[in-house]
Design a protein around this motif. Sequence first.
Motif, mmCIF file in Angstrom:
data_model
loop_
_atom_site.group_PDB
_atom_site.id
_atom_site.type_symbol
_atom_site.label_atom_id
_atom_site.label_comp_id
_atom_site.label_asym_id
_atom_site.label_seq_id
_atom_site.Cartn_x
_atom_site.Cartn_y
_atom_site.Cartn_z
ATOM 1 N N GLY A 1 0.557 -1.717 -0.329
ATOM 2 C CA GLY A 1 0.152 0.225 -0.302
ATOM 3 C C GLY A 1 1.164 1.339 0.372
ATOM 4 O O GLY A 1 0.608 2.028 -1.368
ATOM 5 N N ARG B 1 2.172 1.490 -3.668
ATOM 6 C CA ARG B 1 1.568 2.469 -4.262
ATOM 7 C C ARG B 1 1.113 3.719 -3.729
ATOM 8 O O ARG B 1 0.428 4.227 -5.126
ATOM 9 C CB ARG B 1 0.168 1.436 -4.281
ATOM 10 C CG ARG B 1 0.602 0.120 -5.273
ATOM 11 C CD ARG B 1 -1.106 -1.001 -4.942
ATOM 12 N NE ARG B 1 -0.186 -1.910 -4.859
ATOM 13 C CZ ARG B 1 -1.691 -3.097 -5.300
ATOM 14 N NH1 ARG B 1 -2.841 -3.135 -4.717
ATOM 15 N NH2 ARG B 1 -0.950 -4.048 -5.513
ATOM 16 N N GLN B 2 1.188 4.137 -2.890
ATOM 17 C CA GLN B 2 0.926 5.696 -2.437
ATOM 18 C C GLN B 2 1.880 6.031 -3.287
ATOM 19 O O GLN B 2 1.620 7.833 -3.795
ATOM 20 C CB GLN B 2 1.017 5.577 -1.109
ATOM 21 C CG GLN B 2 0.061 6.378 -0.627
ATOM 22 C CD GLN B 2 0.728 6.891 1.308
ATOM 23 O OE1 GLN B 2 1.012 5.744 1.592
ATOM 24 N NE2 GLN B 2 -0.213 8.382 1.713
ATOM 25 N N ARG B 3 3.374 5.802 -2.881
ATOM 26 C CA ARG B 3 4.079 6.829 -3.386
ATOM 27 C C ARG B 3 4.278 6.907 -4.516
ATOM 28 O O ARG B 3 4.471 7.578 -4.994
ATOM 29 C CB ARG B 3 5.335 5.946 -2.463
ATOM 30 C CG ARG B 3 5.404 5.884 -1.379
ATOM 31 C CD ARG B 3 6.518 5.868 -0.710
ATOM 32 N NE ARG B 3 7.447 5.567 0.670
ATOM 33 C CZ ARG B 3 7.540 5.166 2.093
ATOM 34 N NH1 ARG B 3 8.509 4.424 1.462
ATOM 35 N NH2 ARG B 3 8.187 5.404 3.307
#
Length: 292
Positions: free
Chosen positions: A204, A207-209
């Motif tokens: 997660g 993917r956020q970065r």
Amino acid sequence: MGNLASFFFVQVDQSTVAIKEKFGKFDDVLEPGCHFLPWYLGSRIAGHLTLRLQQLDVRCETKTKDNVFVNVVASIQYRALADKASDAFYRLSNTGSQIQAYVFDVIRASVPKLNLDDVFEQKTQIAKAVEDELAKAMSAYGYEIVQTLIVDIEPDERVKRAMNEINAAARLRVAANEKAEAEKIVQIKRAEGDAESKYLSGLGIARQRQAIVDGLRDSVLGFSVNVPGTSAKDVLDMVMVTQYFDTMKEIGASSKSSAVFIPHGPGAVRDVAGQIRDGLLQGSVHQDHKLL
């Protein structure tokens, strides 16, 4: 007439035979029913013999191979044979004592060869040995051994208490092993769940970065196209300044925030921007190497 008949006739009950003698010598075996008995000719009834199944319980004390004294209780079921009634009546004066002697002999010859645990496990074999010996010996006296059972084996009370303690200790050891195995499985499952959770959390965050990087790239490209004369560095510096002030605003607006000391000023913003730019460049180089 009735009194006269009682002198000449005798009644033999069911499951019983009567031993008839004539002048003190065995003459005949009388079956159940009414029989003529001419007493004036020297005939008389010497006695009666039951043909019913009888049982004798024999308690024998002996010692096992591991020097434990036990009381073995044997139950002997026997009966007299009708066709050998004369042998059963005349050849034995005390049937119970004779049977008991043979039981003692066999048990005291068999049990000392076995340990205490083996005596309990092989009581059927001991009973069979007693029955075989009795059947061979008592058949000559007109008796049939129907069945022999070892109904009880009684060690000393202290020995029984020690055996129970050993058994209890063994069961507690098994229970402890099972409990430890269950706790091990729980810990393994908990570790597997924690590892899976951290793995998913890492995915997660990655993917956020990646989404942040993609958003910044799109913003820089869009601003450069719409505002001629600006470079990607100018756009990134402006975005970083905006993000910097937004962060400062959120820290100040939160009532539960602790004191945070950070450098403040244009130079600090420039340092942050430089660090992010270097990180982006390093990530781009790493991505290029992966593609190659």
